[in-house]
Scaffold this motif. Structure first.
Motif, PDB file in Angstrom:
ATOM      1  N   ALA A  34       0.825  -1.209   0.000  1.00  0.00           N
ATOM      2  CA  ALA A  34       0.000   0.000   0.000  1.00  0.00           C
ATOM      3  C   ALA A  34       0.857   1.256   0.000  1.00  0.00           C
ATOM      4  CB  ALA A  34      -0.928  -0.010   1.206  1.00  0.00           C
ATOM      5  N   THR A  35       2.038   1.179   0.629  1.00  0.00           N
ATOM      6  CA  THR A  35       2.899   2.364   0.695  1.00  0.00           C
ATOM      7  C   THR A  35       3.414   2.768  -0.687  1.00  0.00           C
ATOM      8  OG1 THR A  35       4.758   0.894   1.221  1.00  0.00           O
ATOM      9  CG2 THR A  35       3.643   1.974   3.065  1.00  0.00           C
ATOM     10  N   ALA A  36       3.405   1.832  -1.640  1.00  0.00           N
ATOM     11  CA  ALA A  36       3.864   2.168  -2.987  1.00  0.00           C
ATOM     12  C   ALA A  36       2.972   3.226  -3.632  1.00  0.00           C
ATOM     13  CB  ALA A  36       3.903   0.910  -3.850  1.00  0.00           C
ATOM     14  N   PHE A  37       1.711   3.249  -3.240  1.00  0.00           N
ATOM     15  CA  PHE A  37       0.785   4.208  -3.843  1.00  0.00           C
ATOM     16  C   PHE A  37       1.051   5.642  -3.366  1.00  0.00           C
ATOM     17  CE2 PHE A  37      -1.220   0.180  -4.527  1.00  0.00           C
ATOM     18  CZ  PHE A  37      -1.881   0.317  -5.733  1.00  0.00           C
ATOM     19  N   LYS A  38       1.850   5.802  -2.308  1.00  0.00           N
ATOM     20  CA  LYS A  38       2.199   7.142  -1.856  1.00  0.00           C
ATOM     21  C   LYS A  38       3.049   7.872  -2.892  1.00  0.00           C
ATOM     22  CE  LYS A  38       3.363   7.921   2.381  1.00  0.00           C
ATOM     23  NZ  LYS A  38       4.068   7.870   3.684  1.00  0.00           N
ATOM     24  N   GLU A  39       3.676   7.097  -3.770  1.00  0.00           N
ATOM     25  CA  GLU A  39       4.493   7.709  -4.821  1.00  0.00           C
ATOM     26  C   GLU A  39       3.654   8.281  -5.960  1.00  0.00           C
ATOM     27  OE1 GLU A  39       7.811   8.105  -4.695  1.00  0.00           O
ATOM     28  OE2 GLU A  39       7.669   7.325  -2.656  1.00  0.00           O
ATOM     29  N   ILE A  40       2.384   7.908  -6.011  1.00  0.00           N
ATOM     30  CA  ILE A  40       1.500   8.403  -7.070  1.00  0.00           C
ATOM     31  C   ILE A  40       0.940   9.751  -6.637  1.00  0.00           C
ATOM     32  CG2 ILE A  40      -0.518   7.906  -8.497  1.00  0.00           C
ATOM     33  CD1 ILE A  40      -0.060   4.958  -8.021  1.00  0.00           C
ATOM     34  N   LYS A  41       1.586  10.807  -7.072  1.00  0.00           N
ATOM     35  CA  LYS A  41       1.239  12.160  -6.645  1.00  0.00           C
ATOM     36  C   LYS A  41       0.752  12.994  -7.824  1.00  0.00           C
ATOM     37  CE  LYS A  41       4.947  11.854  -3.202  1.00  0.00           C
ATOM     38  NZ  LYS A  41       6.210  12.434  -2.701  1.00  0.00           N
ATOM     39  N   ALA A  42       0.001  14.025  -7.495  1.00  0.00           N
ATOM     40  CA  ALA A  42      -0.497  14.932  -8.536  1.00  0.00           C
ATOM     41  C   ALA A  42      -0.663  16.315  -7.941  1.00  0.00           C
ATOM     42  CB  ALA A  42      -1.828  14.435  -9.101  1.00  0.00           C
ATOM     43  N   PRO A  43      -0.557  17.354  -8.752  1.00  0.00           N
ATOM     44  CA  PRO A  43      -0.787  18.711  -8.245  1.00  0.00           C
ATOM     45  C   PRO A  43      -2.238  18.867  -7.803  1.00  0.00           C
ATOM     46  CG  PRO A  43       0.300  18.737 -10.393  1.00  0.00           C
ATOM     47  CD  PRO A  43      -0.175  17.343 -10.173  1.00  0.00           C
ATOM     48  N   ARG A  44      -2.441  19.622  -6.755  1.00  0.00           N
ATOM     49  CA  ARG A  44      -3.807  19.875  -6.285  1.00  0.00           C
ATOM     50  C   ARG A  44      -4.502  20.847  -7.218  1.00  0.00           C
ATOM     51  NH1 ARG A  44      -5.622  23.468  -2.133  1.00  0.00           N
ATOM     52  NH2 ARG A  44      -3.449  23.815  -1.524  1.00  0.00           N
ATOM     53  N   LYS A  45      -5.756  20.508  -7.567  1.00  0.00           N
ATOM     54  CA  LYS A  45      -6.546  21.376  -8.431  1.00  0.00           C
ATOM     55  C   LYS A  45      -6.909  22.656  -7.692  1.00  0.00           C
ATOM     56  CE  LYS A  45      -8.586  17.366 -10.749  1.00  0.00           C
ATOM     57  NZ  LYS A  45      -9.827  16.615 -11.002  1.00  0.00           N
ATOM     58  N   PRO A  46      -7.121  23.752  -8.407  1.00  0.00           N
ATOM     59  CA  PRO A  46      -7.431  25.026  -7.741  1.00  0.00           C
ATOM     60  C   PRO A  46      -8.646  24.972  -6.827  1.00  0.00           C
ATOM     61  CG  PRO A  46      -6.897  25.381 -10.051  1.00  0.00           C
ATOM     62  CD  PRO A  46      -6.985  23.899  -9.866  1.00  0.00           C
ATOM     63  N   ASP A  47      -9.653  24.170  -7.195  1.00  0.00           N
ATOM     64  CA  ASP A  47     -10.881  24.110  -6.395  1.00  0.00           C
ATOM     65  C   ASP A  47     -10.921  22.876  -5.479  1.00  0.00           C
ATOM     66  OD1 ASP A  47     -11.009  22.305  -8.435  1.00  0.00           O
ATOM     67  OD2 ASP A  47     -13.140  22.615  -8.864  1.00  0.00           O
ATOM     68  N   GLU A  48      -9.789  22.198  -5.346  1.00  0.00           N
ATOM     69  CA  GLU A  48      -9.756  20.968  -4.543  1.00  0.00           C
ATOM     70  C   GLU A  48      -9.411  21.270  -3.092  1.00  0.00           C
ATOM     71  OE1 GLU A  48      -7.741  16.481  -4.727  1.00  0.00           O
ATOM     72  OE2 GLU A  48      -6.968  18.100  -5.978  1.00  0.00           O
ATOM     73  N   ARG A  49      -9.984  20.487  -2.174  1.00  0.00           N
ATOM     74  CA  ARG A  49      -9.718  20.641  -0.755  1.00  0.00           C
ATOM     75  C   ARG A  49      -8.250  20.320  -0.457  1.00  0.00           C
ATOM     76  NH1 ARG A  49     -13.449  19.341   3.115  1.00  0.00           N
ATOM     77  NH2 ARG A  49     -12.135  17.612   3.803  1.00  0.00           N
ATOM     78  N   GLU A  50      -7.606  21.181   0.331  1.00  0.00           N
ATOM     79  CA  GLU A  50      -6.221  20.916   0.713  1.00  0.00           C
ATOM     80  C   GLU A  50      -6.113  19.685   1.605  1.00  0.00           C
ATOM     81  OE1 GLU A  50      -4.362  23.478   3.715  1.00  0.00           O
ATOM     82  OE2 GLU A  50      -6.227  24.665   3.716  1.00  0.00           O
ATOM     83  N   GLU A  51      -7.224  19.368   2.322  1.00  0.00           N
ATOM     84  CA  GLU A  51      -7.210  18.210   3.207  1.00  0.00           C
ATOM     85  C   GLU A  51      -7.096  16.886   2.447  1.00  0.00           C
ATOM     86  OE1 GLU A  51      -8.903  21.641   5.263  1.00  0.00           O
ATOM     87  OE2 GLU A  51      -9.464  20.658   3.386  1.00  0.00           O
ATOM     88  N   ASN A  52      -7.335  16.906   1.128  1.00  0.00           N
ATOM     89  CA  ASN A  52      -7.157  15.693   0.336  1.00  0.00           C
ATOM     90  C   ASN A  52      -5.684  15.294   0.232  1.00  0.00           C
ATOM     91  OD1 ASN A  52      -9.875  15.457  -0.094  1.00  0.00           O
ATOM     92  ND2 ASN A  52      -9.823  16.076  -2.251  1.00  0.00           N
ATOM     93  N   GLU A  53      -4.790  16.258   0.419  1.00  0.00           N
ATOM     94  CA  GLU A  53      -3.343  16.004   0.390  1.00  0.00           C
ATOM     95  C   GLU A  53      -2.924  15.288  -0.889  1.00  0.00           C
ATOM     96  OE1 GLU A  53      -2.550  13.881   4.006  1.00  0.00           O
ATOM     97  OE2 GLU A  53      -2.650  15.686   5.243  1.00  0.00           O
ATOM     98  N   THR A  54      -3.488  15.727  -2.017  1.00  0.00           N
ATOM     99  CA  THR A  54      -3.237  15.092  -3.304  1.00  0.00           C
ATOM    100  C   THR A  54      -1.760  15.073  -3.660  1.00  0.00           C
ATOM    101  OG1 THR A  54      -5.402  15.875  -4.039  1.00  0.00           O
ATOM    102  CG2 THR A  54      -3.890  15.121  -5.748  1.00  0.00           C
ATOM    103  N   GLU A  55      -1.076  16.143  -3.333  1.00  0.00           N
ATOM    104  CA  GLU A  55       0.345  16.247  -3.676  1.00  0.00           C
ATOM    105  C   GLU A  55       1.232  15.358  -2.795  1.00  0.00           C
ATOM    106  OE1 GLU A  55      -0.652  19.344  -0.586  1.00  0.00           O
ATOM    107  OE2 GLU A  55      -1.576  18.500  -2.395  1.00  0.00           O
ATOM    108  N   LYS A  56       0.643  14.720  -1.760  1.00  0.00           N
ATOM    109  CA  LYS A  56       1.417  13.847  -0.869  1.00  0.00           C
ATOM    110  C   LYS A  56       1.265  12.364  -1.210  1.00  0.00           C
ATOM    111  CE  LYS A  56       1.202  17.066   3.025  1.00  0.00           C
ATOM    112  NZ  LYS A  56       0.790  17.261   4.443  1.00  0.00           N
ATOM    113  N   GLY A  57       0.533  12.064  -2.264  1.00  0.00           N
ATOM    114  CA  GLY A  57       0.400  10.676  -2.689  1.00  0.00           C
ATOM    115  C   GLY A  57      -0.946  10.064  -2.364  1.00  0.00           C
ATOM    116  N   LEU A  58      -1.290   9.007  -3.092  1.00  0.00           N
ATOM    117  CA  LEU A  58      -2.569   8.341  -2.913  1.00  0.00           C
ATOM    118  C   LEU A  58      -2.632   7.566  -1.604  1.00  0.00           C
ATOM    119  CD1 LEU A  58      -3.465   6.773  -6.401  1.00  0.00           C
ATOM    120  CD2 LEU A  58      -4.670   8.611  -5.224  1.00  0.00           C
TER     121      LEU A  58
END
Length: 489
Positions: A34-58
């Protein structure tokens, strides 16, 4: 992981459509980290919640651990589709026929069936550690006369930890059980002997305090289950020996209930044990988890269901009520088994032996009618709702004269073995013990500014406000009285 790698059949290729990047995740023993999915990162969308932590990995979301493996284990194997249960590779049917509870306990904990000498040593140590400190009598006497035996047993396991400071990593050092050297293993084994040996003693004390009886010192020369029955029932009779059929039946029931992989209570033991707490506290936590009606209380629920049905002629109406979701069907189906529970066949055969000496339970005809009706009904066949181990075990316990609220205790006593086997495995695993700290998917409010109390508006809603409690007796009179410091809301 992070960039495309060489093609490998034992891997999973994932393409993130948000970024167009491709990732290769290794597959080991048909599992992906499961930790391998932390490498799958993406920039946060302008209207996306910061609490999703998208840029920190899935994060991998799995409510209720439906498909998440949290540990590598060599202990118990279950194939729910085929109805298979094996302890360390040995089919449960063979063990129930040829083995004993303590021999299978040795197998679960240490990995192999013991030689005669090894079994004798293990059995001797377990039985020798069944005696309790005299202060424990006062502990049990402190409970209310009508206290539930599982509450007493859970508390008693925790109480044991206060007697053995040498067993507490908080006092003796974090590596007390993880060193793996001769001294560390000896300390670990001593606690294993104590917990298995004292489990029956604590359960018997919980039973007898409810009966208003004096406690009994564990006898010498009886089997594990024979000693248990003696401690519950002996009232001073000379040369008292429990009935051998009941003794054997209880041993079989203990054996098949000893472990069942990472069920709720075992997972609780490991979650608690991952903080390196003493094993007595970890076992107490598992006992508390087992107390729940979705787990250890299921066989009691079967008896209550059969009592509510009343007689065989009422079974058809009950079946139809279940289909309309007006009634709850207990003792059928299982979270893991999608076919018959292999333990149910063993328990059914054991039930026949018990009924020969106790007489047929009054509810047996109702149980058989319900069993036959459900197994022929397309509604239950389609949903793979076959009888599980709880359906018959409750009838055996009832026939043996145990009160219904003692049924979970009869589940907890043997399950101590499985809990200890998994706890020991975790303490000795490669790489040491890491505290279990699951992630969450936060969906609550974003950042909010504090509002002074005089500027707040009321929040309405049943779930968003504390409930009003109706008071009576002394509390009601006190609330009506006047005194210095009384709240004036």
């Amino acid at each position: 992981m992070g960039r495309p790698t060489e093609s490998n059949q034992d891997s999973l290729t994932v393409r993130d459509n948000r970024t167009g990047k491709t990732y290769t995740i290794p597959i080991v023993d048909n599992a992906v980290p499961a930790t391998a999915f932390k490498e799958i990162k993406a920039p946060r969308k302008p209207d996306e919640r910061e609490e999703n932590e998208t840029e920190k990995g899935l994060r991998v979301q799995d409510k209720g651990f439906l498909n998440t493996a949290v540990i590598r284990s060599e202990i118990t194997y279950i194939d729910g589709e085929a109805g298979v249960l094996r302890y360390r590779g040995y089919p449960i049917e063979q063990l129930a026929l040829h083995s004993s509870h303590l021999e299978s306990a040795y197998l679960l904990i240490y990995g192999s069936l013991p030689t005669r000498e090894q079994h004798l040593h293990f059995e001797t140590e377990v039985m020798r550690h069944g005696n309790m400190h005299v202060d424990s009598e006062e502990f049990f006497r402190s409970f209310r006369y009508d206290a539930h035996p599982m509450s007493m047993l859970t508390s008693a396991f925790a109480m044991l930890g206060s007697f053995y400071s040498e067993a507490n990593p908080s006092l003796q050092g974090q590596k007390l059980y993880t060193n793996g050297d001769k001294e560390s293993l000896a300390t670990m084994d001593r606690q294993i002997y104590r917990l298995i040996g004292k489990a029956t003693t604590l359960a018997a004390m919980a039973y007898r305090v409810r009966q208003g009886r004096e406690f009994v010192t564990p006898p010498v020369g009886l089997s594990y289950t024979g000693s248990f029955l003696y401690q519950m029932d002996h009232l001073g009779e000379e040369d008292y020996k429990p009935n051998p059929v009941l003794e054997k039946a209880l041993d079989v029931l203990f054996l098949i209930h000893a472990d069942h992989e990472l069920n709720a209570s075992c997972t609780t033991v490991l979650q608690t044990g991952s903080s390196l707490v003493d094993p007595y506290s970890a076992i107490a936590a598992g006992c508390a988890s087992l107390y729940g009606p979705l787990h250890g209380g299921a066989n009691e629920a079967v008896i209550r269901m059969l009592v509510s049905i009343g007689s065989p002629e009422n079974v058809p109406a009950f079946i139809e009520a279940v289909k309309r979701r007006e009634k709850t069907l207990s003792g059928f189906g299982h979270r893991v088994y999608k076919t018959s529970d292999p333990r149910s066949f063993i328990v059914r055969k054991t039930a026949d032996e018990v009924f020969k000496v106790t007489g047929r339970d009054a509810l047996l005809e109702t149980a058989m009618a319900l069993h036959d009706a459900a197994m022929k009904d397309e509604y239950f066949i389609k949903r793979k709702l076959a009888p599980n181990v709880d359906f018959w075990s409750g009838l055996i316990y009832r026939a043996m004269g145990f009160p219904m609220d003692f049924f979970p205790v009869l589940f907890a006593v043997p399950r101590v073995v499985g809990w200890l086997a998994h706890w020991r495995q975790m303490m000795l695993q490669d790489g040491g013990v890491k505290i279990w700290r699951p992630r969450q998917v936060y969906v609550g409010a974003g950042k909010r500014e504090y509002v002074p109390i005089e500027k707040r508006g009321p929040v309405q809603g049943l779930k968003e406000t504390p409930s009003a409690v109706e008071h009576g007796g002394i509390t009601k009179r006190t609330m009506l009285a006047s005194f210095k410091g009384k709240s004036r809301l």
